[in-house]
Write a protein that holds these residues in place. Structure first.
Motif, mmCIF file in Angstrom:
data_model
loop_
_atom_site.group_PDB
_atom_site.id
_atom_site.type_symbol
_atom_site.label_atom_id
_atom_site.label_comp_id
_atom_site.label_asym_id
_atom_site.label_seq_id
_atom_site.Cartn_x
_atom_site.Cartn_y
_atom_site.Cartn_z
ATOM 1 N N UNK A 1 0.850 -1.175 0.000
ATOM 2 C CA UNK A 1 0.000 0.000 0.000
ATOM 3 C C UNK A 1 0.891 1.233 0.000
ATOM 4 N N UNK A 2 0.671 2.131 -0.930
ATOM 5 C CA UNK A 2 1.416 3.369 -1.012
ATOM 6 C C UNK A 2 0.665 4.454 -0.251
ATOM 7 N N UNK A 56 -5.678 8.946 -2.608
ATOM 8 C CA UNK A 56 -6.378 10.212 -2.408
ATOM 9 C C UNK A 56 -7.384 10.229 -1.275
ATOM 10 N N UNK A 57 -7.653 9.080 -0.668
ATOM 11 C CA UNK A 57 -8.632 8.973 0.411
ATOM 12 C C UNK A 57 -7.923 8.939 1.759
ATOM 13 N N UNK A 58 -8.440 9.709 2.731
ATOM 14 C CA UNK A 58 -7.845 9.708 4.064
ATOM 15 C C UNK A 58 -8.041 8.337 4.701
ATOM 16 N N UNK A 59 -6.932 7.746 5.184
ATOM 17 C CA UNK A 59 -6.982 6.443 5.855
ATOM 18 C C UNK A 59 -6.434 6.524 7.282
ATOM 19 N N UNK A 60 -5.941 7.704 7.675
ATOM 20 C CA UNK A 60 -5.435 7.886 9.029
ATOM 21 C C UNK A 60 -5.202 9.352 9.313
ATOM 22 N N UNK A 61 -5.333 9.716 10.594
ATOM 23 C CA UNK A 61 -5.095 11.108 10.980
ATOM 24 C C UNK A 61 -4.675 11.176 12.441
ATOM 25 N N UNK A 62 -4.044 12.274 12.781
ATOM 26 C CA UNK A 62 -3.685 12.540 14.169
ATOM 27 C C UNK A 62 -3.531 14.047 14.336
ATOM 28 N N UNK A 63 -4.158 14.561 15.373
ATOM 29 C CA UNK A 63 -4.061 15.982 15.696
ATOM 30 C C UNK A 63 -2.934 16.169 16.710
ATOM 31 N N UNK A 64 -2.275 17.319 16.674
ATOM 32 C CA UNK A 64 -1.155 17.598 17.569
ATOM 33 C C UNK A 64 -1.307 18.965 18.213
ATOM 34 N N UNK A 65 -1.057 19.021 19.505
ATOM 35 C CA UNK A 65 -1.029 20.277 20.246
ATOM 36 C C UNK A 65 0.449 20.592 20.500
ATOM 37 N N UNK A 84 -5.057 9.709 17.386
ATOM 38 C CA UNK A 84 -4.482 9.026 16.237
ATOM 39 C C UNK A 84 -5.453 7.903 15.873
ATOM 40 N N UNK A 85 -5.941 7.946 14.659
ATOM 41 C CA UNK A 85 -6.932 6.963 14.228
ATOM 42 C C UNK A 85 -6.597 6.488 12.816
ATOM 43 N N UNK A 86 -6.764 5.195 12.611
ATOM 44 C CA UNK A 86 -6.514 4.580 11.316
ATOM 45 C C UNK A 86 -7.788 3.847 10.906
ATOM 46 N N UNK A 87 -8.127 3.946 9.638
ATOM 47 C CA UNK A 87 -9.285 3.228 9.105
ATOM 48 C C UNK A 87 -9.135 1.751 9.457
ATOM 49 N N UNK A 88 -10.188 1.121 9.978
ATOM 50 C CA UNK A 88 -10.083 -0.287 10.384
ATOM 51 C C UNK A 88 -9.553 -1.221 9.291
ATOM 52 N N UNK A 89 -9.863 -0.939 8.038
ATOM 53 C CA UNK A 89 -9.394 -1.812 6.951
ATOM 54 C C UNK A 89 -7.902 -1.638 6.670
ATOM 55 N N UNK A 90 -7.281 -0.610 7.245
ATOM 56 C CA UNK A 90 -5.865 -0.320 7.008
ATOM 57 C C UNK A 90 -4.977 -0.561 8.232
ATOM 58 N N UNK A 91 -5.579 -1.016 9.330
ATOM 59 C CA UNK A 91 -4.803 -1.232 10.549
ATOM 60 C C UNK A 91 -3.822 -2.387 10.356
ATOM 61 N N UNK A 92 -2.673 -2.272 11.018
ATOM 62 C CA UNK A 92 -1.641 -3.296 10.905
ATOM 63 C C UNK A 92 -0.809 -3.181 9.643
ATOM 64 N N UNK A 93 -0.968 -2.071 8.898
ATOM 65 C CA UNK A 93 -0.240 -1.882 7.640
ATOM 66 C C UNK A 93 0.768 -0.740 7.723
ATOM 67 N N UNK A 95 0.280 2.414 8.985
ATOM 68 C CA UNK A 95 -0.246 3.778 8.894
ATOM 69 C C UNK A 95 0.040 4.548 10.188
ATOM 70 N N UNK A 96 -0.235 3.941 11.330
ATOM 71 C CA UNK A 96 0.028 4.596 12.612
ATOM 72 C C UNK A 96 1.505 4.914 12.782
ATOM 73 N N UNK A 97 2.351 3.978 12.417
ATOM 74 C CA UNK A 97 3.798 4.180 12.503
ATOM 75 C C UNK A 97 4.226 5.341 11.605
#
Length: 190
Positions: A1-2, A56-65, A84-93, A95-97
């Motif tokens: 996945x790119x 082009x579709x958002x699959x993860x995001x995280x807000x920072x203070x 920090x949230x990752x689309x359930x279908x993309x977890x373990x790939x 994205x969070x890292x």
């Protein structure tokens, strides 16, 4: 996945709200009206929302203070990562890292409290350090008698404990385990 990683702009906010609603669902604190607009788009310290996109579709995001912290005698840039949230279908790939790596490209230290087990594992694998427990405290200089009974009782107990423990003495627990080379790569959990 790119993955395409980057920092959100105001133009991304509608797609981000839609992504958050699809992952968290209606009624979650993370989707409360106006919450992300304030944290991400209207925060007084600027907009610091990391995004991961696939095709082009958002699959993860995280807000920072953002903030400045003191480590030893140095003041360095840091940020609390929120939601920090990752689309359930993309977890373990990865994205969070990738989102955490993007955070550490912008801020020297990453701070976080109250992680889920998955987030705690992500921080640990990234070399994070546990800086100890978060202590909530209430300091009352002079109790007021104009408060509701519960608040009055709470304030008198806090005031009494403060007097009994030495008044204005402040205990300072610092995270001394970060070394110069660690700060760039590490996540500090406070």
């Amino acid at each position: 996945m790119s993955l395409a990683l980057g920092w959100a702009t105001q133009a991304d906010m509608p797609a981000l709200r839609s992504f958050l609603m699809s992952v968290y669902g209606q009624g979650a604190v993370q989707t409360a009206p106006g919450r992300w607009d304030w944290l991400g788009g209207g925060h007084p310290r600027g907009m610091h929302v990391a995004l991961a996109r696939a095709s082009g579709t958002i699959v993860g995001s995280c807000c920072h203070i953002p903030m400045r912290i003191t480590v030893g005698t140095r003041e360095i840039s840091a940020a609390y990562g929120l939601d920090l949230i990752v689309d359930p279908s993309r977890r373990g790939q990865g994205v969070g890292k990738a989102l955490l790596a993007l955070r550490l490209d912008r801020f020297r230290v990453s701070l976080s409290t109250g992680q889920s087990p998955a987030m705690a594992g992500l921080y640990a694998r990234a070399g994070g350090r546990d800086c100890g427990p978060v202590v909530r405290a209430l300091r009352v200089r002079r109790p007021t008698v104009a408060a509701a009974p519960r608040a009055l009782a709470r304030d008198f107990v806090a005031w009494g404990l403060g007097v009994a423990r030495g008044g204005a003495a402040v205990r300072d627990k610092r995270c001394r385990s970060l070394k110069r080379g660690d700060a760039r790569r590490s996540s500090a959990r406070a």
